[in-house]
Design an enzyme around this catalytic site. Sequence first.
Site, mmCIF file in Angstrom:
data_model
loop_
_atom_site.group_PDB
_atom_site.id
_atom_site.type_symbol
_atom_site.label_atom_id
_atom_site.label_comp_id
_atom_site.label_asym_id
_atom_site.label_seq_id
_atom_site.Cartn_x
_atom_site.Cartn_y
_atom_site.Cartn_z
ATOM 1 N N SER A 61 41.830 76.324 46.700
ATOM 2 C CA SER A 61 42.774 75.362 46.989
ATOM 3 C C SER A 61 42.016 74.074 47.591
ATOM 4 O O SER A 61 42.401 73.086 47.739
ATOM 5 C CB SER A 61 43.432 75.834 48.422
ATOM 6 O OG SER A 61 44.876 76.323 47.927
ATOM 7 N N LYS A 64 42.410 71.296 45.247
ATOM 8 C CA LYS A 64 43.722 70.317 45.341
ATOM 9 C C LYS A 64 43.083 69.088 46.045
ATOM 10 O O LYS A 64 43.816 67.933 45.921
ATOM 11 C CB LYS A 64 44.578 70.949 46.402
ATOM 12 C CG LYS A 64 45.108 72.247 45.868
ATOM 13 C CD LYS A 64 45.864 73.135 46.962
ATOM 14 C CE LYS A 64 46.683 74.329 46.260
ATOM 15 N NZ LYS A 64 47.283 75.402 47.257
ATOM 16 N N VAL A 259 41.300 80.013 49.546
ATOM 17 C CA VAL A 259 40.946 81.612 49.426
ATOM 18 C C VAL A 259 39.795 82.131 48.926
ATOM 19 O O VAL A 259 39.575 83.283 49.029
ATOM 20 C CB VAL A 259 42.240 82.288 48.824
ATOM 21 C CG1 VAL A 259 43.570 81.838 49.693
ATOM 22 C CG2 VAL A 259 42.642 81.908 47.384
HETATM 23 N N1 GLN Z 1 44.533 79.596 43.268
HETATM 24 C C1 GLN Z 1 45.125 80.136 44.511
HETATM 25 C C2 GLN Z 1 46.536 80.279 44.585
HETATM 26 O O1 GLN Z 1 47.152 79.512 43.671
HETATM 27 C C3 GLN Z 1 44.637 79.074 45.449
HETATM 28 C C4 GLN Z 1 45.381 79.291 46.778
HETATM 29 C C5 GLN Z 1 44.574 78.947 48.088
HETATM 30 O O2 GLN Z 1 43.375 78.883 48.023
HETATM 31 N N2 GLN Z 1 45.178 78.964 48.923
HETATM 32 O O3 GLN Z 1 47.145 80.998 44.761
#
Ligand code: GLN
Length: 305
Positions: A61, A64, A259
């Site tokens: 994430s 993002k 995550v």
């Molecule tokens: N690639 C992960 C997902 O889409 C990223 C989520 C995260 O880091 N919270 O679930």
Amino acid sequence: MQNILDQVYEQAVQYTRFGKVADYIPALSLCDGSQLGLAMATKDGQIFSVGQAEQRFTVQSISKVLSLAYVLTVSGEDEVFARVGKEPTGDPFNSIIRLETSARRKPFNPFINAGAIVVSGLMPGATPNERIERFCHFLADLVGQDNIVIDATVYQSEKATAARNRAIAWFLKELQLIDGEVEDTLDVYFRQCAVLFSAVDLAKFGLMLALDGWDPCQKRQILIPRQARIIKSLMTTCGMYDGSGEFAVEVGIPAKSGVGGGIMATVRDRMGLGVYGPALDERGNSTAGLEALRRLSNALDLRVL
Ligand code: GLN
């Protein structure tokens, strides 16, 4: 500074045992949950680090923030925020519920999965390959590296299992927030999530944000101050998913987690911080990373809130 970092590490590393590595992306379950790496990049160009700070891991994430920075520079603020809002949700990162129930019919912010998938759909290029290549070029410039590596195993593993993200993306298609093929946009999203960075890379990125878009290593302006401000504000309100409010109280600086175990944080006019600690709490935030940032914030009076 190094002493403080070492002490914080010794205490925070105990918290790795309170978390669990992510396993909903099967390849992530192979990470070593006992690891912790901390890195700090200060305004005067110094890097301090301890533990597994050079170990590379998938940004998940945190991508993002990277994709938002990129799309803000290539498409501009108006185009981005026509399709995604700037408001926190209080829901988990992979929640779908508000897409249907909110009258605004667009994702609340670019840091929940729904918003980030919309942002990925705005990356320019004819094919997913070209889009990700151009994005990686931007990232290479951003962290001053020759090339950016994507973890193929983690990417494939997520692509093969992402039923919920597919459901979100098809919903976005129905809302006309994704142009072109849904699977192409998802492909770009999964690949950006599998970009490999270290805690040191995250700290450098955080420092650039701390200096309102100025990169002191490369001595150039990477983002305009308004773009840096947008990103930091959203990190403050939405960066730690449904733990953002508590993080604001306990740590008080803009941060974004993933995550994969990473957290990138930024302290205005002072420093960037990078953390790697793949054991996560139930919200998907690194347990030892949270503890390390809390202790660092107290020890160095980093709080800006
Ligand atoms: N690639 C992960 C997902 O889409 C990223 C989520 C995260 O880091 N919270 O679930």
